[in-house]
Design an enzyme around this catalytic site. Structure first.
Site, mmCIF file in Angstrom:
data_model
loop_
_atom_site.group_PDB
_atom_site.id
_atom_site.type_symbol
_atom_site.label_atom_id
_atom_site.label_comp_id
_atom_site.label_asym_id
_atom_site.label_seq_id
_atom_site.Cartn_x
_atom_site.Cartn_y
_atom_site.Cartn_z
ATOM 1 N N ARG A 1 5.387 -1.189 -9.791
ATOM 2 C CA ARG A 1 4.431 -0.533 -10.693
ATOM 3 C C ARG A 1 4.827 -0.680 -12.159
ATOM 4 N NH1 ARG A 1 2.831 4.504 -6.773
ATOM 5 N NH2 ARG A 1 0.921 3.495 -6.036
ATOM 6 N N LYS B 1 -7.607 5.891 12.008
ATOM 7 C CA LYS B 1 -8.636 6.864 12.349
ATOM 8 C C LYS B 1 -10.008 6.588 11.758
ATOM 9 C CE LYS B 1 -6.803 11.089 11.678
ATOM 10 N NZ LYS B 1 -5.832 11.907 10.956
ATOM 11 N N GLY C 1 -3.302 1.023 1.377
ATOM 12 C CA GLY C 1 -1.857 0.907 1.250
ATOM 13 C C GLY C 1 -1.211 0.154 2.393
ATOM 14 N N GLY D 1 -5.443 5.771 -2.205
ATOM 15 C CA GLY D 1 -6.574 6.698 -2.185
ATOM 16 C C GLY D 1 -7.698 6.276 -3.118
HETATM 17 P P1 ADP Z 1 -4.758 1.603 5.077
HETATM 18 O O1 ADP Z 1 -3.560 2.312 4.487
HETATM 19 O O2 ADP Z 1 -4.675 0.116 4.882
HETATM 20 O O3 ADP Z 1 -6.051 2.185 4.600
HETATM 21 P P2 ADP Z 1 -4.687 3.206 7.454
HETATM 22 O O4 ADP Z 1 -3.771 4.159 6.777
HETATM 23 O O5 ADP Z 1 -6.062 3.640 7.727
HETATM 24 O O6 ADP Z 1 -4.710 1.813 6.648
HETATM 25 O O7 ADP Z 1 -4.081 2.802 8.874
HETATM 26 C C1 ADP Z 1 -2.842 2.199 9.041
HETATM 27 C C2 ADP Z 1 -2.213 2.522 10.345
HETATM 28 O O8 ADP Z 1 -3.078 2.307 11.441
HETATM 29 C C3 ADP Z 1 -1.001 1.690 10.595
HETATM 30 O O9 ADP Z 1 0.160 2.488 10.479
HETATM 31 C C4 ADP Z 1 -1.198 1.153 12.014
HETATM 32 O O10 ADP Z 1 -0.029 1.236 12.813
HETATM 33 C C5 ADP Z 1 -2.271 2.057 12.557
HETATM 34 N N1 ADP Z 1 -2.999 1.421 13.674
HETATM 35 C C6 ADP Z 1 -3.625 0.237 13.672
HETATM 36 N N2 ADP Z 1 -4.108 -0.041 14.900
HETATM 37 C C7 ADP Z 1 -3.772 0.988 15.695
HETATM 38 C C8 ADP Z 1 -3.976 1.283 17.085
HETATM 39 N N3 ADP Z 1 -4.627 0.445 17.885
HETATM 40 N N4 ADP Z 1 -3.479 2.454 17.559
HETATM 41 C C9 ADP Z 1 -2.818 3.294 16.744
HETATM 42 N N5 ADP Z 1 -2.598 3.083 15.435
HETATM 43 C C10 ADP Z 1 -3.073 1.937 14.911
HETATM 44 MG MG MG Z 2 -2.681 4.223 4.987
#
Ligand code: ADP
Ligand code: MG
Length: 398
Positions: free
Chosen positions: A36, A203, A355, A378
């Site tokens: 950063r 989720k 992230g 976020g």
């Molecule tokens: P980002 O930070 O890119 O927005 P998220 O925080 O929504 O992504 O999600 C990231 C997490 O989702 C990762 O830690 C990953 O392990 C988890 N994940 C991906 N696929 C699955 C799955 N099939 N079951 C459980 N967790 C999952």
């Molecule tokens: Mg995330």
């Protein structure tokens, strides 16, 4: 709406307030990742090269009491900044008062000052984080112009972004903020088609608004990761022990209807018997997921199907890993899709927001192959949701 940037103003001889995001990770009091700081250099260097007097500030961590203050001083960041700029950075260990004002008034053209963590003001009634009007007005009074370059906090109205902007003649975007506005904002406003959105992550509930917004704009929405299983459930499939948000099944049904065929979920998954990096892996059709297994990655047929959409894309926006990429056995889906996106770099604008998705791509060594990797977790999520971000809104229009 086009926003003004530092290139649009004259900063020579001016006291230039620069809000950066120096919220760096600290381990045992040391900076464990200086990215950063490095990312903020172009804006600061530009202001200095133009003869401006740079007054740099940022938040760092959360500050709720005196103990947090000791842990979250920006002094070591100022030191590191000084090393990168190869010049002195005057550090003022307060956020207001005569010492700060005197130090600012003593600055000469081309000199830099940093003051203490803006969130030190949160101890006394969350003045920074709740955008206390008196605080924004005070900080604004310290400078002549305001450069906002902190995208990571752009989704929150704080005294150090919106508050200053409301009380100063000119507010412009720094280079980092400008990049985010051009790539995320510009792409969502006017995408080259076909526009393929890829959504994953854990989720559905985290991503509902992103899905809804991208369904309006994209031509195809590929869905994988943990959230896919709530959609499979909505289609009446058995998903074993896979991640399920039971209270979001109806919503998933609605989204599938709303999508009119735009949502592609694939038809196979990689499963394990436990959420464990060592668990034995199996390829399963989504129509035959055993009741004692859980889906941890997308399967090979799904990878191929997703790749066929990506290969034709002119715009790709990706948020959320397609599997549990933190486990080597279940990283293949995320890696393959990252690779497929890198391969269309010459024909498409390719953007990552999120992230963990950014972390995955960096881990694979593929970061260079993307047009833009957003720096705000976020903030990029809310930008992808189509929301107006206060930290961007407060920048003057051209
Ligand atoms: P980002 O930070 O890119 O927005 P998220 O925080 O929504 O992504 O999600 C990231 C997490 O989702 C990762 O830690 C990953 O392990 C988890 N994940 C991906 N696929 C699955 C799955 N099939 N079951 C459980 N967790 C999952
Ligand atoms: Mg995330």
């Amino acid at each position: 709406m086009a926003k003004k940037t530092i290139k649009d103003i004259n900063v020579k001889g001016k006291k230039v307030l620069i809000r950066v995001d120096f919220n760096v990770p600290l381990k045992n009091g040391e900076i464990s990742d200086e990215n950063r700081i490095v990312e903020a250099l172009p804006t600061i260097k530009y202001v200095l090269s133009q003869g401006g007097r740079a007054i740099v500030f940022s938040h760092l961590g959360r500050v709720k009491d005196e103990a947090d203050k000791a842990k979250n001083s920006l002094e070591i960041v100022a030191k590191r900044l000084s090393e990168h700029l190869n010049q002195k950075v005057v550090f003022v260990p307060v956020t207001r008062g005569k010492a700060l004002e005197d130090a600012i008034n003593a600055l000469k053209n081309g000199e830099v000052l940093m003051f203490e963590n803006t969130r030190f003001e949160d101890i006394d009634g969350n003045k920074e984080s709740k955008n206390n009007p008196e605080l924004g007005q005070y900080w604004a009074s310290l400078g002549d112009v305001f450069v906002n370059d902190a995208f990571g906090t752009a989704h929150r109205a704080a005294a150090s972004n919106v508050g200053i902007a409301a009380n100063i003649k000119e507010t412009v975007a720094g280079f980092l903020l400008e990049k985010e506005i051009n790539f995320i904002g510009g792409t969502l406003e006017n995408p080259q088609r076909p526009f393929v959105a890829i959504l994953g992550g854990a989720k559905v509930s985290d991503k509902i608004e992103v899905i809804k917004n991208l369904l309006k704009i994209a031509d195809t929405v590929l869905i994988g990761g943990g959230m896919a299983f709530t959609f499979f459930k909505a289609q009446g499939l058995e998903i074993g022990k896979s991640l399920l948000e039971a209270d979001k099944v109806d919503l998933a049904k609605e989204l599938l209807e709303l999508a009119k065929g735009k949502i592609i979920l694939g038809d196979d998954v990689i499963t394990g018997k436990a959420f464990d990096p060592e668990t034995e892996k199996n390829v399963r059709s989504i129509y035959a997921i055993p009741s004692d297994e859980l889906g941890l990655d997308i399967g090979p047929r799904t990878i191929a199907e997703f790749e066929s959409y990506i290969a034709k894309a002119k715009t790709v926006v990706w948020n959320g890993p397609l599997g549990v990429f933190e486990f080597a056995k279940f990283a293949e889906g995320t890696r393959s899709i990252a690779q497929a996106i890198v391969e269309v770099k010459n024909q498409a604008t390719t953007i990552i927001g999120g992230g963990d998705s950014a972390a995955a791509v960096i881990q694979f060594g593929l970061a260079e192959g993307f047009t833009h990797i957003s720096t705000g977790g976020g903030a990029s999520l809310e930008y992808l949701e189509g929301k107006v971000l206060p930290g961007i809104e407060c920048v003057d229009n051209k």
